[in-house]
Motif scaffolding. Structure first.
Motif, short mmCIF file in Angstrom:
data_model
loop_
_atom_site.label_atom_id
_atom_site.label_comp_id
_atom_site.label_asym_id
_atom_site.label_seq_id
_atom_site.Cartn_x
_atom_site.Cartn_y
_atom_site.Cartn_z
N ARG A 29 0.85 -1.27 0.09
CA ARG A 29 -0.11 -0.07 -0.01
C ARG A 29 0.74 1.17 -0.06
N ILE A 30 0.91 1.93 -1.03
CA ILE A 30 1.79 3.21 -1.19
C ILE A 30 0.97 4.45 -1.42
N GLY A 31 -0.36 4.48 -0.88
CA GLY A 31 -1.12 5.66 -0.83
C GLY A 31 -1.14 6.61 -2.22
N GLY A 32 -0.91 7.63 -1.94
CA GLY A 32 -0.58 8.62 -3.21
C GLY A 32 0.47 9.00 -3.79
N TYR A 33 1.51 8.14 -3.26
CA TYR A 33 2.87 8.02 -3.75
C TYR A 33 3.02 7.71 -5.23
N THR A 34 3.93 8.26 -5.95
CA THR A 34 3.96 7.78 -7.34
C THR A 34 5.13 7.33 -7.75
N GLU A 35 6.15 7.35 -6.71
CA GLU A 35 7.65 6.53 -6.98
C GLU A 35 7.92 5.53 -5.85
N VAL A 36 8.29 4.59 -6.09
CA VAL A 36 8.83 3.65 -5.10
C VAL A 36 10.45 3.30 -5.39
N GLU A 37 11.10 3.26 -4.27
CA GLU A 37 12.82 2.77 -4.44
C GLU A 37 12.78 1.37 -4.01
N PHE A 38 13.35 0.56 -4.81
CA PHE A 38 13.56 -0.87 -4.35
C PHE A 38 15.09 -0.97 -3.93
N SER A 39 15.25 -1.37 -2.90
CA SER A 39 17.02 -1.23 -2.41
C SER A 39 17.26 -2.74 -1.79
N THR A 40 18.18 -3.48 -2.09
CA THR A 40 18.90 -4.71 -1.70
C THR A 40 20.42 -4.27 -1.34
N SER A 41 20.92 -5.27 -1.13
CA SER A 41 22.45 -5.10 -0.80
C SER A 41 23.15 -5.15 -2.29
N ARG A 42 22.56 -5.67 -3.13
CA ARG A 42 23.30 -5.50 -4.34
C ARG A 42 22.85 -4.35 -5.29
N GLN A 43 21.59 -3.93 -5.16
CA GLN A 43 21.32 -2.74 -6.15
C GLN A 43 20.30 -1.93 -5.53
N THR A 44 19.99 -0.69 -6.26
CA THR A 44 18.84 0.11 -5.84
C THR A 44 18.03 0.31 -7.31
N ARG A 71 3.70 -9.67 -8.46
CA ARG A 71 3.11 -11.02 -9.05
C ARG A 71 4.19 -12.18 -9.05
N GLY A 72 3.88 -13.12 -8.32
CA GLY A 72 4.74 -14.41 -8.50
C GLY A 72 6.39 -14.13 -7.87
N VAL A 73 6.49 -13.59 -6.58
CA VAL A 73 7.69 -13.23 -6.28
C VAL A 73 9.02 -14.11 -6.29
N THR A 74 10.16 -13.86 -6.39
CA THR A 74 11.20 -14.49 -6.67
C THR A 74 12.16 -14.23 -5.60
N PHE A 75 13.49 -14.72 -5.34
CA PHE A 75 14.32 -14.27 -4.51
C PHE A 75 15.09 -12.97 -4.98
N GLN A 76 14.67 -12.76 -6.34
CA GLN A 76 15.19 -11.41 -6.74
C GLN A 76 14.44 -10.06 -6.25
N HIS A 77 13.10 -10.52 -5.75
CA HIS A 77 12.23 -9.34 -5.43
C HIS A 77 12.33 -9.02 -3.88
N GLN A 78 13.28 -9.87 -3.03
CA GLN A 78 13.42 -9.70 -1.71
C GLN A 78 14.16 -8.49 -1.43
N GLY A 79 13.60 -7.54 -0.53
CA GLY A 79 14.41 -6.54 -0.12
C GLY A 79 13.54 -5.39 0.37
N LEU A 80 14.07 -3.97 0.37
CA LEU A 80 13.12 -2.79 1.17
C LEU A 80 12.47 -1.92 0.00
N TYR A 81 11.45 -1.92 0.19
CA TYR A 81 10.42 -1.01 -0.76
C TYR A 81 10.00 0.23 0.12
N ILE A 82 10.46 1.45 -0.66
CA ILE A 82 10.09 2.73 -0.04
C ILE A 82 9.39 3.54 -1.23
N ALA A 83 7.86 4.05 -0.63
CA ALA A 83 7.14 4.84 -1.62
C ALA A 83 7.48 6.37 -0.87
#
Length: 298
Positions: A29-44, A71-83
């Motif tokens: 749930r990101i509410g009215g936010y239009t940008e999401v940052e996805f960050s892991t130990s390897r990439q952002t 949809r259909g998460v994998t290990f590549q989708h594990q990390g921190l999401y910030i809206a």
């Protein structure tokens, strides 16, 4: 990354930790936010509404109805999401996503085929572990392991193991070749043979039929006895007529009827007496017997 650390230190009222099994769908749930940052130990990476998505998320991520949907998460989708909205440095909605392996238990009858989902189109390895050993059903090249060449096949994202036996009972593990992490573990048990089950069904059917026969036997015997009693009554009622008819026929052919009148009176009436004159020899005439004696003496 500086924005990330600032948000983490500032805290967020919309922060949540989410754990999902490999292949599941996740909503953030990101509410009215239009940008999401996805960050892991390897990439952002950045997800911006209305702009192309990163390659690893193509066809898997959408931003709609104030949600980020995976949809259909994998290990590549594990990390921190910030809206955030990109205009001000302020606390934002965050989601810390952890992806775990699928687990399950499956019981199948002897002789059927096992269908095992692989959950990904990427190279995987499938292992079978029993109490005795661990063997390879499918190697990283997508080929069946030794001894399974004629039993294992892969089609439409699932591995098929044909004709299960008691020796196929154990744990089946699907492992991601790129991360060497376990995607899923399925514990499979093999039940009794189908032939034994079919034989048991036949025995039950025979028992049911036997009980029905035993239950219906008294009724059938009662019906037979009533029918027989009715036939005997009908026969007894018809006997006088038959005897009378037989007596009539017998009288018409009896010796008495053939010989004529049965009494002397009837005899005399039907046949008048015939008068006969019996001539007796006179005193001076010899009798016939005397003449014969004289002939013999001569």
């Amino acid at each position: 990354m500086l924005r990330l650390w600032f948000l983490l230190l500032a805290g967020s009222a919309l922060s949540e930790d989410v754990s999902a099994s490999y292949g599941q769908n996740v909503s953030f749930r990101i509410g009215g936010y239009t940008e999401v940052e996805f960050s892991t130990s390897r990439q952002t990476l950045m997800f911006i509404k209305g702009k192309p998505l990163p390659a690893d998320f193509q066809g898997r991520v959408s931003m709609e109805d104030e949600e980020l949907r995976l949809r259909g998460v994998t290990f590549q989708h594990q990390g921190l999401y910030i809206a955030y909205n990109g205009e001000a440095e302020k606390p934002a909605a965050t989601m810390n996503l952890t992806v775990t392996a699928q687990t399950g238990n499956l019981s199948l009858p002897h002789g059927v085929d096992l269908s095992l989902p692989l959950f990904t189109a990427e190279p995987v390895q499938v292992l079978f572990g029993s109490a005795e050993s661990t063997t390879v059903l499918l190697n990283s090249s997508g080929l069946p392991g030794p001894g399974y060449e004629h039993r294992v096949s892969v089609q439409s994202g699932s591995l098929t193991l044909r004709s299960l036996t008691a020796a196929d009972q154990g744990n089946y593990t699907v492992r991601d070749c790129s991360t060497n992490r376990t995607i899923s573990t399925m514990s499979v048990s093999v039940t009794e043979e189908e032939s034994t089950t079919a034989a048991g069904n036949i025995v039950v059917l025979i028992a049911i039929v036997s009980l029905l026969l035993v239950a219906c036997l008294p009724l059938c015997l009662g019906c037979c006895l009533r029918l027989r009693r009715g036939n005997l009554i009908d026969t007894d009622q018809g006997l006088p007529q038959v005897n009378a008819t037989e007596n009539g026929n017998a009288n018409s052919h009896s010796p008495t009827a053939l010989q004529g009148p049965s009494s002397q009176t009837e005899l005399e009436t039907s046949h008048p007496a015939v008068e006969t004159d019996i001539l007796l020899p006179s005193a001076g005439e010899p009798s016939v017997g005397a003449g014969l004696e004289e002939v013999h003496s001569e």
